[in-house]
Design a protein around this motif. Structure first.
Motif, short mmCIF file in Angstrom:
data_model
loop_
_atom_site.label_atom_id
_atom_site.label_comp_id
_atom_site.label_asym_id
_atom_site.label_seq_id
_atom_site.Cartn_x
_atom_site.Cartn_y
_atom_site.Cartn_z
N LEU A 156 0.83 -1.20 0.00
CA LEU A 156 0.00 0.00 0.00
C LEU A 156 0.87 1.25 0.00
O LEU A 156 1.80 1.38 0.80
CB LEU A 156 -0.90 0.00 1.24
N VAL A 157 0.57 2.19 -0.92
CA VAL A 157 1.28 3.47 -0.96
C VAL A 157 0.28 4.59 -1.17
O VAL A 157 -0.85 4.37 -1.63
CB VAL A 157 2.34 3.50 -2.08
N ARG A 158 0.70 5.80 -0.87
CA ARG A 158 -0.12 6.97 -1.17
C ARG A 158 0.14 7.39 -2.61
O ARG A 158 1.30 7.45 -3.05
CB ARG A 158 0.22 8.13 -0.25
N ALA A 159 -0.93 7.68 -3.34
CA ALA A 159 -0.75 8.13 -4.72
C ALA A 159 0.10 9.38 -4.78
O ALA A 159 0.88 9.59 -5.72
CB ALA A 159 -2.12 8.36 -5.37
N ARG A 198 8.06 0.56 -7.15
CA ARG A 198 9.28 1.30 -6.82
C ARG A 198 9.07 2.19 -5.60
O ARG A 198 9.94 2.28 -4.72
CB ARG A 198 9.71 2.14 -8.03
N THR A 199 7.91 2.84 -5.54
CA THR A 199 7.61 3.69 -4.39
C THR A 199 7.50 2.87 -3.11
O THR A 199 8.02 3.26 -2.05
CB THR A 199 6.30 4.47 -4.63
N TRP A 200 6.84 1.71 -3.19
CA TRP A 200 6.69 0.88 -1.99
C TRP A 200 8.05 0.35 -1.52
O TRP A 200 8.36 0.44 -0.32
CB TRP A 200 5.75 -0.30 -2.28
N LEU A 201 8.84 -0.17 -2.43
CA LEU A 201 10.15 -0.68 -2.04
C LEU A 201 11.02 0.43 -1.45
O LEU A 201 11.72 0.22 -0.47
CB LEU A 201 10.85 -1.31 -3.25
N GLY A 202 10.93 1.62 -2.05
CA GLY A 202 11.73 2.73 -1.54
C GLY A 202 11.34 3.14 -0.13
O GLY A 202 12.17 3.68 0.61
N GLY A 203 10.11 2.86 0.27
CA GLY A 203 9.67 3.21 1.62
C GLY A 203 9.94 2.14 2.66
O GLY A 203 9.69 2.36 3.85
N GLN A 204 10.49 0.99 2.24
CA GLN A 204 10.72 -0.11 3.17
C GLN A 204 12.04 0.00 3.93
O GLN A 204 12.27 -0.68 4.90
CB GLN A 204 10.67 -1.45 2.44
#
Length: 321
Positions: A156-159, A198-204
């Motif tokens: 889950l990510v924010r748009a 990419r956004t989700w992985l970057g936030g992990q």
């Protein structure tokens, strides 16, 4: 090509099952289309992602181990299948519609609702409506499986955190279709997956896979790019160290720490992953595939493949057809 790009290259939207749904409460959909990967974004209201009661347990896990997940307006979820799941206005709303392969819609008893749903559930919005934009992806082969292994059941990510305006473009295309819409949607859906993952992985941060974290390292990231660009090159630890400008010992130590596996083990695993997809997806001979992934001949390749995968290249190829 970097490691993430290679994994995403194995995932493609083809004539995507893609729709924008306006849903009035109470509503609940049982998603049983068998898709390996799906994207859901909520542009109005909210939705709950609920594990299906018939979900098979993970190895060593228990049924229902995945908790319900709320997707709010402005959020995007990448959902891993193919196990069925429920999307609903509330956690306890029972499903009244089943979404099957090809976006066929039925009641829970099997009566077809496809046309009725399109007429009555994709209409105008009201103050209580939830609006969902969904799309599904084809994931094939061992390269695609590596991507799935890196993802949770739902990411889950924010748009707003996605740098690209791709979701706005998707919604605009659905609202105002033009010639060639299906091809446009397929390509936008591909880009939406790339940007969301990419956004989700970057936030992990520290929880992301080692190969993803290591891509930002000037030494190990370059080595990963070399391996993925040229899996058939005669790479050794010394050769990779020389190309990245550090000593052999320093390179081997740094690679193992950041990626979580020694460089030659990573190389062998990637070669066998590429070879497995070539065996199933092409008619190339074993000798041709051997040279593609860095082996002198079919005999050496066959021995390495069987040692790594437990079956011969021929058995792997026949078994998947």
């Amino acid at each position: 090509m970097d490691a993430l790009a290679d994994l995403l290259a194995g995932v493609r939207a083809r004539s995507a099952a893609f729709c924008r749904s306006v849903l009035e409460p109470p509503w609940a959909l049982r998603i049983a289309d068998g898709a390996r990967l799906a994207l859901v974004t909520v542009t109005r209201g909210h939705a709950w992602l609920v594990p299906d009661e018939d979900r098979e347990p993970e190895v060593g896990g228990e049924p229902g181990v995945v908790r319900p997940l709320r997707i709010d307006e402005g959020q995007v979820a990448v959902i891993k299948g193919p196990a069925p799941h429920i999307v609903a206005d509330e956690v306890d709303t029972p499903p009244s519609v089943v979404v099957g392969p090809g976006n066929r819609l039925t009641t829970v008893d099997g009566a077809d609702l496809t046309e009725e749903f399109r007429r009555t559930w994709a209409g105008r919005e009201s103050p209580d409506s939830s609006v969902l934009v969904t799309g599904t992806y084809s994931v094939t082969g061992d390269v695609g499986a590596r991507l799935l292994a890196a993802l949770p059941d739902a990411a889950l990510v924010r748009a707003a955190d996605i740098a690209s305006p791709v979701l706005d473009l998707l919604i605009a295309e659905l609202d105002d279709p033009g010639p060639g819409q299906q091809a446009v949607l397929d390509r936008l859906l591909d880009l939406a997956l790339v940007e969301t993952v990419r956004t989700w992985l970057g936030g992990q941060r520290g929880d992301a896979p080692g190969w993803f974290r290591a891509q930002g390292d000037p030494v190990v990231g370059e080595a990963l790019r070399l391996i993925h660009d040229e899996p058939g090159a005669p790479w050794t630890v010394a050769a990779l160290a020389a190309r990245t400008g550090v000593s052999r010992a320093a390179f081997a130590r740094r690679f193992a720490v950041l990626v979580g596996t020694p460089p030659m083990s990573y190389l062998a695993d990637w070669r066998m992953t590429v070879a497995a997809d070539l065996l199933r997806g092409t008619d190339d001979t074993a000798d041709t595939i051997a040279r593609t992934v860095g082996y002198a001949n079919a005999f050496a390749f066959s021995a390495a493949f069987k040692r790594h995968r437990g079956v011969s290249p021929r058995a792997h190829r026949i078994g998947d057809r």
